[in-house]
Design an enzyme around this catalytic site. Structure first.
Site, mmCIF file in Angstrom:
data_model
loop_
_atom_site.group_PDB
_atom_site.id
_atom_site.type_symbol
_atom_site.label_atom_id
_atom_site.label_comp_id
_atom_site.label_asym_id
_atom_site.label_seq_id
_atom_site.Cartn_x
_atom_site.Cartn_y
_atom_site.Cartn_z
ATOM 1 N N LYS A 161 37.648 41.598 31.091
ATOM 2 C CA LYS A 161 38.124 42.965 31.315
ATOM 3 C C LYS A 161 38.505 43.642 30.003
ATOM 4 O O LYS A 161 38.348 44.870 29.861
ATOM 5 C CB LYS A 161 39.304 42.951 32.290
ATOM 6 C CG LYS A 161 38.919 42.580 33.713
ATOM 7 C CD LYS A 161 37.943 43.585 34.311
ATOM 8 C CE LYS A 161 37.613 43.276 35.754
ATOM 9 N NZ LYS A 161 36.739 44.290 36.385
ATOM 10 N N TYR B 127 39.104 35.783 32.951
ATOM 11 C CA TYR B 127 38.943 37.072 33.616
ATOM 12 C C TYR B 127 39.484 38.193 32.735
ATOM 13 O O TYR B 127 38.845 39.242 32.565
ATOM 14 C CB TYR B 127 39.686 37.045 34.950
ATOM 15 C CG TYR B 127 39.627 38.324 35.740
ATOM 16 C CD1 TYR B 127 38.491 38.654 36.475
ATOM 17 C CD2 TYR B 127 40.711 39.195 35.775
ATOM 18 C CE1 TYR B 127 38.441 39.834 37.221
ATOM 19 C CE2 TYR B 127 40.671 40.365 36.516
ATOM 20 C CZ TYR B 127 39.535 40.682 37.232
ATOM 21 O OH TYR B 127 39.488 41.847 37.965
ATOM 22 N N SER C 217 42.110 45.738 34.343
ATOM 23 C CA SER C 217 43.187 44.883 34.837
ATOM 24 C C SER C 217 44.243 44.770 33.755
ATOM 25 O O SER C 217 43.922 44.840 32.555
ATOM 26 C CB SER C 217 42.645 43.494 35.184
ATOM 27 O OG SER C 217 43.705 42.566 35.381
#
Length: 241
Positions: free
Chosen positions: A157, A153, A140
């Site tokens: 990643k 998050y 991402s």
């Protein structure tokens, strides 16, 4: 027939990639937590493309489930491509770091990083003997850019990107790619930012050709952005969330 394993394969990007690979004659092992949706997806792919599809419901954080996935690939003849697509956000909707539940962060790290590595470890013996063994991890832009509320998050990643980079160095016989697919209209994004649910975003199917290009052309391992792969010469770099 080559065999691909896709975690989070019942919907969204995982489902779109499964369909594209099935159309090209790949046999598939698919994982997801919701058994009913996963079996529906598998049944549809079998009927439409005539390929072998093994549905293995479960949670990738469960070591026994990871063993079952690799055993399923073995029943199809081995494993040529592992796509680590299963992810969780850590908080739904996303929140600032000062409000991020630590248990949510642990869950994101456990699913997005620890389980992904655990599955790679389980699958490596099969991938090493494949003539075209490859690993794809779904990254991402939040792994590289400091977007507010995407901290937990994004951290998971970023860790996944680093694991993929090191794996590529340690396993020179494999291709290891971290791919940022860009913004997509998925359930994950809707859960992350529900206030943007009505905004127009590309479908998961629209970025699948970028992944197929990697599989077909087998460029050097590294981090790739799907939009760049769709636009021109194979190149590494960033992209959008």
């Amino acid at each position: 027939m080559p065999v691909a394993m896709i975690t989070g394969g019942s919907k969204g990007l995982g489902r779109a990639l499964a369909g594209a690979l099935a159309e090209e004659g790949w046999d598939l092992v698919l994982d997801a937590r919701t058994a009913r949706v996963l079996e529906e997806t598998a049944r549809e792919l079998r009927g439409r493309y005539g390929t072998r599809v093994v549905a293995v419901p479960g949670d990738v954080t469960d070591a026994a489930h990871r063993e079952d996935l690799v055993a399923a690939a073995g029943s199809l003849g081995g494993l040529d491509l592992l796509v680590s697509n299963a992810s969780v956000l850590g908080a739904e909707p996303l929140v600032r770091l000062d409000a991020l539940p630590l248990e949510g962060l642990r869950r994101a790290l456990e699913t997005n990083v620890v389980a992904a590595l655990g599955l790679v470890q389980e699958a490596l013996p099969s991938l090493r003997v494949s003539e075209a063994g490859a690993v794809v991890v779904i990254s991402s832009d939040a792994a590289a850019e400091p977007y507010p509320t995407w901290g937990g998050y994004g951290a998971s990643k970023a860790a996944l990107d680093q694991l993929a980079a090191v794996l590529g160095e340690e396993e020179p016989g494999l291709r290891v790619w971290a791919v940022d697919p860009g913004d997509m209209a998925t359930d994950l994004y809707a859960a992350a930012v529900p206030e943007d649910v009505d905004a127009t975003r590309p479908s998961p199917e629209s970025v699948v050709p970028a992944f197929l290009r990697l599989v077909r052309e087998r460029p050097a391992g590294g981090r790739y952005a799907a939009p760049a792969l769709l636009e021109g010469p194979t190149g590494q770099g960033g992209g959008a969330r």
